[in-house]
Design a protein around this motif. Structure first.
Motif, mmCIF file in Angstrom:
data_model
loop_
_atom_site.group_PDB
_atom_site.id
_atom_site.type_symbol
_atom_site.label_atom_id
_atom_site.label_comp_id
_atom_site.label_asym_id
_atom_site.label_seq_id
_atom_site.Cartn_x
_atom_site.Cartn_y
_atom_site.Cartn_z
ATOM 1 N N GLN A 50 92.226 -107.669 9.598
ATOM 2 C CA GLN A 50 93.270 -108.044 8.652
ATOM 3 C C GLN A 50 94.640 -108.027 9.335
ATOM 4 O O GLN A 50 95.468 -108.910 9.103
ATOM 5 C CB GLN A 50 93.262 -107.082 7.458
ATOM 6 N N ARG A 51 94.881 -107.050 10.204
ATOM 7 C CA ARG A 51 96.154 -107.009 10.933
ATOM 8 C C ARG A 51 96.275 -108.197 11.876
ATOM 9 O O ARG A 51 97.353 -108.799 12.024
ATOM 10 C CB ARG A 51 96.273 -105.694 11.712
ATOM 11 N N ALA A 52 95.155 -108.561 12.507
ATOM 12 C CA ALA A 52 95.165 -109.713 13.410
ATOM 13 C C ALA A 52 95.463 -111.001 12.644
ATOM 14 O O ALA A 52 96.199 -111.875 13.114
ATOM 15 C CB ALA A 52 93.825 -109.832 14.142
ATOM 16 N N LYS A 53 94.857 -111.122 11.448
ATOM 17 C CA LYS A 53 95.108 -112.317 10.633
ATOM 18 C C LYS A 53 96.563 -112.356 10.173
ATOM 19 O O LYS A 53 97.185 -113.438 10.124
ATOM 20 C CB LYS A 53 94.172 -112.318 9.420
ATOM 21 N N ALA A 54 97.127 -111.202 9.864
ATOM 22 C CA ALA A 54 98.536 -111.145 9.460
ATOM 23 C C ALA A 54 99.439 -111.607 10.594
ATOM 24 O O ALA A 54 100.410 -112.356 10.377
ATOM 25 C CB ALA A 54 98.901 -109.723 9.030
ATOM 26 N N ASP A 55 99.104 -111.197 11.828
ATOM 27 C CA ASP A 55 99.885 -111.642 12.991
ATOM 28 C C ASP A 55 99.756 -113.143 13.183
ATOM 29 O O ASP A 55 100.722 -113.834 13.533
ATOM 30 C CB ASP A 55 99.415 -110.908 14.256
ATOM 31 N N GLU A 56 98.541 -113.659 12.960
ATOM 32 C CA GLU A 56 98.308 -115.097 13.102
ATOM 33 C C GLU A 56 99.148 -115.891 12.105
ATOM 34 O O GLU A 56 99.742 -116.921 12.446
ATOM 35 C CB GLU A 56 96.822 -115.383 12.897
#
Length: 582
Positions: A50-56
């Motif tokens: 979820q954090r990676a998707k937020a960064d994306e």
């Protein structure tokens, strides 16, 4: 039935969603992907995914904001990181770092970002043909409009084969195709931005294509480097020269859009490749020492029509491209050396490439006037001054500086400059004979003036060279008679330009004269840069003005030990990050 919490993009961003489909108003206005559906996405795990998707999504937001403002983010200009690509030029045995996005050769022109589907210019039920048709149209824009804008002095005659090599090379080389599309889409986006106000789907499309082509360009260069490392010796000459051209073209694109961060990396890679072409030619002909320039050209195939290299004829596409990009490389190297305070790295080739060795019946292999509008003798002298400046500071640092030798060397350069300037003045009103002059009437994009624009540009560069020589020998003494005279002469000439846009061919003279301007002259230099509209098409001139303004703010801190390279360093640049003002 509408969900209570809206799309997953808004939920992740913790924003209120109106739940419109196929995209909510938040995502539509921001031009980002709207993720919706009844099933919870796997990445909504409350943890690392979820954090990676937020960064994306944050990354996507930055790019979308850049498209809306018409500004290209710096990180977009170095996709996949430039360092692994460029460093691999210098070391063939190493394998370039694989990109995070892989691309099969058969897929390269089918890649696309999410694109609007309703632009009338590209409406088609067949996505692939739509992409191909748009690319071809953008490519023709480049041939018809943008290349003449970037290189207004490059007009090879019909007898030399003209500029048809550009189309042949681009159509036959994938990396060159994509770097050219980068340039073209950037110019198209600016044109649409000026012609169409407010949000527009076609402008968004141009920016989407630009970001896409930048990504593909780096992948293509990586693939080409891998291929050339396994090529036969004969193929290496052509393939390596094409990669060199692609890198120089890529550098031109980045400086055009205002990203100067990779200038020195691209220049180093291109110089390394140029030397590798020389080495490959030496291996073929079995000659000890350096091969002649015509030896390289002869191993790139036959001319389209020819008698001998000395008597002329039409170059094939690889020969013409190598001559063109070699000329740009020589100029870039010379100008870069003045900014870094080091000798030109290709100076050992200058005499061979840029002079006819005092044989008046023979043209030099490269006549820089034909490519950049400034006669070769000026840039030769600037290279000599740069080397003299580097010698001065290295010997001074070692406590071995001989002032008499410094003055003697400088006097030789100055006398050569003055003699060539006198010859230039004498030839201004001499009519040129041109068997194809009829066609020039219909193809000359330069404003008319006595003697032609090339002589005017050469004179400005020569005047700035004299200024650079005084600065290199005497140090930072802007009030000295010699420096004052040359600043005034250079500024006066610049203000006599027949067209404001011509300044983009004289950025280095503009910058060095501007750095030494008195407070009362600052507004005149600003006016020259401000006259270039739109500013986004003249990034090098804007960068020069930025450097000048920094020098003006700290002029009282500069001492006699300062030179032009010191001014650049005071502006916050290191040798590896130094911009090339060309």
């Amino acid at each position: 039935m509408k969900s209570f919490d809206g799309c997953w993009t808004c939920r992740l961003r913790k924003k209120r969603c109106d739940e419109s489909r196929p995209a909510c108003s938040n995502c539509s206005s921001l031009q980002i992907t709207c993720h919706f559906g009844d099933e919870k996405p796997a990445w909504m795990d409350g943890g690392a995914e979820q954090r990676a998707k937020a960064d994306e999504i944050k990354h996507e937001l930055r790019h979308a904001a850049a498209r809306r403002r018409g500004i290209l983010p710096i990180e977009v200009l170095a996709p996949l990181r430039a360092e692994p690509i460029l460093e691999s030029h210098c070391d063939r045995t190493s394998t370039p770092t694989a990109p995070s996005t892989t691309l099969a050769p058969s897929d390269y022109d089918l890649m696309s970002a999410e694109k609007p589907e309703q632009c009338s210019a590209i409406s088609s039920s067949d996505g692939q043909s739509r992409e191909s048709g748009l690319d071809r149209r953008f490519m023709m824009f480049y041939f018809d409009h943008f290349f003449p804008f970037l290189f207004p002095f490059y007009k090879p005659s019909l007898l030399e084969g003209g500029r048809s090599w550009i189309m042949e090379l681009i159509l036959g080389d994938r990396a060159m195709w994509h770097t050219t599309l980068c340039l073209s889409t950037y110019f198209v986006s600016i044109t649409l931005d000026g012609a169409i106000s407010g949000p527009n789907v076609c402008k968004d499309l141009a920016w989407g294509r630009l970001l896409e082509q930048m990504r593909v360009t780096f992948v293509m260069l990586q693939n080409d480097i891998r291929e050339v490392a396994s090529s036969g010796t004969q193929d290496v000459i052509v393939k390596t020269s094409r990669i060199m051209g692609s890198i120089i073209q890529l550098q031109r694109f980045e400086t055009t859009v205002g990203n100067f961060d990779n200038c020195q990396k691209h220049l180093s890679a291109a110089i390394a490749l140029y030397r590798q072409v020389l080495q490959a030619t030496s291996n073929i002909i079995g000659r000890d020492g350096r091969p002649a320039f015509r030896d390289i050209l002869s191993h790139m195939g036959q001319r389209l029509w020819a008698t001998t290299f000395e008597q002329g004829g039409a170059w094939n596409s690889d020969q013409a491209a190598f001559r063109f990009y070699s000329a740009l490389l020589i100029v870039d190297d010379i100008i870069a050396s003045t900014c870094t305070g080091t000798p030109p790295r290709l100076q050992e080739y200058h005499t061979e490439l840029l002079t006819n060795d005092h044989r008046s019946d023979e043209r030099p292999p490269l006549n820089l006037e034909d490519f950049v509008g400034c006669e070769s003798w000026v840039l030769l002298r600037i290279g000599e001054i740069s080397a003299l400046d580097a010698w001065k500071w290295s010997t001074q640092k070692a406590g071995k500086l001989d002032m008499m030798e410094l003055v003697a060397r400088a006097s030789t350069i100055k006398q050569a400059l003055l003699a060539d300037l006198a010859r230039l003045d004498a030839s201004t009103h001499t009519p040129e004979t041109n068997l194809l002059g009829l066609y020039a009437v219909y193809n000359d994009h330069l404003p008319p003036m006595p003697g032609g624009c090339a002589k005017f540009v050469t004179r400005v560069w020569a005047q700035a060279a004299l200024l650079y020589l005084s600065l290199s020998v005497s140090g930072w003494q802007p009030g000295s008679v010699g420096i004052r005279e040359n600043v005034v002469r250079t500024l006066t000439l610049l203000e006599q330009m027949p067209a404001a846009a011509l300044l983009r061919t004289m950025v280095w003279p503009f910058c060095i004269a501007g750095c030494l301007a008195e407070p009362g002259e600052e507004c005149r230099f600003r006016a020259l840069a401000d006259a270039l509209m739109p500013h986004r098409l003249f990034a090098a001139a804007r960068k020069a003005l930025e450097i000048m303004e920094h020098v003006w703010r700290c002029r009282n801190e500069l001492t006699v030990d300062s030179d032009f390279a010191a001014c650049m360093r005071r502006s916050g640049y290191t040798e590896s990050s130094m911009p090339i003002l060309i």
